[in-house]
Enzyme design. Structure first.
Site, PDB file in Angstrom:
ATOM      1  N   GLY A 152       5.554   3.059   0.101  1.00 30.81           N
ATOM      2  CA  GLY A 152       6.201   3.855  -0.937  1.00 30.81           C
ATOM      3  C   GLY A 152       5.331   3.914  -2.184  1.00 30.81           C
ATOM      4  O   GLY A 152       4.108   3.812  -2.115  1.00 30.81           O
ATOM      5  N   SER A 211       0.851  -1.189   0.000  1.00 32.33           N
ATOM      6  CA  SER A 211       0.000   0.000   0.000  1.00 32.33           C
ATOM      7  C   SER A 211       0.885   1.236   0.000  1.00 32.33           C
ATOM      8  O   SER A 211       2.119   1.148  -0.050  1.00 32.33           O
ATOM      9  CB  SER A 211      -0.902   0.005   1.229  1.00 32.33           C
ATOM     10  OG  SER A 211      -0.116   0.108   2.413  1.00 32.33           O
ATOM     11  N   LYS A 212       0.261   2.405   0.075  1.00 28.95           N
ATOM     12  CA  LYS A 212       0.999   3.672   0.004  1.00 28.95           C
ATOM     13  C   LYS A 212       2.061   3.794   1.096  1.00 28.95           C
ATOM     14  O   LYS A 212       3.070   4.462   0.907  1.00 28.95           O
ATOM     15  CB  LYS A 212       0.025   4.850   0.118  1.00 28.95           C
ATOM     16  CG  LYS A 212      -0.859   5.021  -1.112  1.00 28.95           C
ATOM     17  CD  LYS A 212      -1.828   6.170  -0.903  1.00 28.95           C
ATOM     18  CE  LYS A 212      -2.774   6.291  -2.094  1.00 28.95           C
ATOM     19  NZ  LYS A 212      -3.784   7.354  -1.863  1.00 28.95           N
ATOM     20  N   ARG A 213       1.800   3.174   2.231  1.00 32.21           N
ATOM     21  CA  ARG A 213       2.778   3.324   3.316  1.00 32.21           C
ATOM     22  C   ARG A 213       4.111   2.642   2.990  1.00 32.21           C
ATOM     23  O   ARG A 213       5.110   2.878   3.659  1.00 32.21           O
ATOM     24  CB  ARG A 213       2.215   2.771   4.630  1.00 32.21           C
ATOM     25  CG  ARG A 213       2.090   1.270   4.711  1.00 32.21           C
ATOM     26  CD  ARG A 213       1.598   0.838   6.090  1.00 32.21           C
ATOM     27  NE  ARG A 213       1.533  -0.590   6.211  1.00 32.21           N
ATOM     28  CZ  ARG A 213       0.521  -1.330   5.788  1.00 32.21           C
ATOM     29  NH1 ARG A 213      -0.517  -0.746   5.196  1.00 32.21           N
ATOM     30  NH2 ARG A 213       0.526  -2.643   5.936  1.00 32.21           N
TER      31      ARG A 213
END
Length: 482
Positions: free
Chosen positions: A257, A253-255
């Site tokens: 990168g 996910s976005k966390r």
């Protein structure tokens, strides 16, 4: 034997996720390895979130990766249209067939009723499912509801007490109990078919022989198999590829990168490296090699070597792989990729002359073997565009305070002023001359000059810096360093 035909069918609700790109790549490689066809269509049944802009982003990203299709959106073919929302008439024919055969029915239940049933099942510890309230309505009741203007969905009638088996080419046989499925919606109240129905019709009519997709679709497959059987369609082969996980082994996910292909393109990764990296996320070659071009991947790819285990996205591995492609690429190609980054940094204008382009080529050549992706280039080339040569830290300041430094810099400037040509050869030879003249050698010779020219102790080879700065640049910086 039927010609192998596979597809990638993204929903245009955003950017192309790395996982989606990997799915498209696996389909493409499988088709080409088997002299088959690869099709791309757009599943835009989510009207609220789908957009033409997202569709174009996905198409552009696929083409940037070198994943091209034989049939489908933007290409055409005998089985169009290739957007779900343009195929409503196609779907309606099969909806009518299921209604007439009693394998589907109209459901007039309100959302409140459905929520109440869901809550009751959850309290009993049972799986939420539709309880079939409308499955026994008479034709008179149905017509009365329609006459009263009641909105309805269309549900598929799931047979009870059956085992639904998915013969999966990656996971083997996976069994599901039909009693846990519940009668599911195939057409929403706005008349738009849901994914699980539309995908079956499209795959059948487009003659898809193998469905290669992410593991998260495995739970949808029992519903799709029921529709295949109800319509008398031949089922394709299924292969569900494991998810891509982040470094902490949770779903990417976005966390973790960047998760979109477009983000890696904007950061200056090479498409060939992204393809190579994605291919090795969940698939392993027979050899221990890690660098493959597209043709090599095509020749070696098979579903037999696709792993059941999740793949971990290792950004360090990607950076290493991308650096190998940068090293192997021509200076001209790397310069072409780096120029947008230099423009973004404000170092160069939109229109650069051939002379300036040649100079940038020399700069790139001096750092090419030390970069992982193009977004690193501006920081590494700052020494050529920024004339501020203030020593970067206390260590560099101490070096420049050395007793011999002023005299050394004077000798260096004099040699530069006397020279007719300042090039790489001059840069390599000048230090032997200065060493003989001053008796200074090693770090005591090189380091003060490097710091005087760049403010730093590390960077490109000193002879490259000298050649790129040229006579005027060297003299200007030496004077400002004193």
């Amino acid at each position: 034997m039927k010609q192998i035909k596979v597809r990638f069918a993204p929903s245009p609700t955003g950017h192309l996720h790395i996982g989606g790109a990997r799915t498209a790549l696996f389909n493409y490689l499988y088709a080409k390895n088997n002299n088959g066809k690869f099709l791309v269509r757009i599943e835009d049944t989510d009207l609220a979130r789908s957009s033409y802009e997202s569709e174009q982003v996905i198409i552009n990203d696929l083409r940037w990766l070198g994943i091209n299709w034989d049939e489908g959106i933007d290409v055409g073919g005998d089985n169009g249209p290739y957007r779900s929302t343009e195929r409503k008439d196609v779907y309606n024919k099969f909806v009518d067939q299921l209604l007439e055969s009693g394998k589907a029915y109209r459901c007039f239940c309100s959302q409140e009723e459905l929520d109440a049933d869901r809550k009751m099942l959850e309290e009993k510890g049972e799986l939420p499912r539709y309880l079939g309230k409308c499955s026994h309505l008479t034709s008179e009741q149905i017509q009365q509801n329609i006459a009263e203007g009641k909105r309805y969905t269309i549900r598929f009638k799931v047979p009870l007490n059956e085992t639904i088996t998915v013969n999966d080419k990656v996971r083997g046989n996976v069994e599901f109990d039909s009693n846990g499925v519940g009668d599911f919606i195939i057409v929403k109240s706005d008349g738009i078919p849901v994914y699980n129905f539309a995908v079956v019709i499209d795959d059948h009519l487009m003659e898809i022989t193998h469905v290669i997709r992410a593991e998260e679709h495995l739970s949808n497959t029992p519903r799709q198999i029921l529709i295949y059987d109800a319509l008398g369609f031949e089922k394709p082969e299924f292969a569900h590829v494991s998810l891509i996980l982040g470094h902490d082994h949770t779903k990417m996910s976005k966390r973790h990168g960047s998760t979109w292909v477009e983000q890696y393109r904007d950061q200056g990764y090479l498409p060939e490296a992204i393809v190579n990296f994605l291919a090795l996320l969940g698939w392993s070659p027979e050899s221990e090699e890690e660098i493959f071009n597209m043709d090599q991947l095509i020749s070696q790819f098979s579903l037999n070597r696709v792993s059941k285990n999740p793949a971990v996205f290792d950004i360090n591995k990607l950076n290493w792989m991308n650096s190998q492609y940068i090293k192997a690429a021509s200076v001209e190609y790397v310069t072409e990729l780096a120029i947008p980054q230099l423009k973004k940094a404000g170092y160069i204008s939109d229109d650069i002359s051939k002379e300036e382009n040649d100079r940038i080529c020399k700069m790139i050549a001096s750092i090419k073997d030390g970069i992982s992706y193009m977004a690193e280039v501006p920081a590494k080339l700052k020494i050529f565009f920024d004339d501020d040569v203030t020593p970067e830290n206390e260590e560099t300041m101490e070096i420049m305070k050395g007793e011999q430094v002023p005299g050394l810099l004077d000798v260096f400037v004099n040699k530069v002023q006397e020279a007719e040509i300042i090039d790489e050869e001059f840069g390599k030879g000048i230090f032997k001359v200065i060493q003989k003249e001053t008796g200074i050698k090693g770090k005591n010779l090189f380091m003060p000059i490097r710091i005087a020219l760049t403010g730093k102790m590390h960077g490109p080879e000193l002879y490259d810096i000298i050649a790129i700065l040229g006579k005027d640049g060297i003299i200007k910086r030496i004077k400002s360093s004193k």
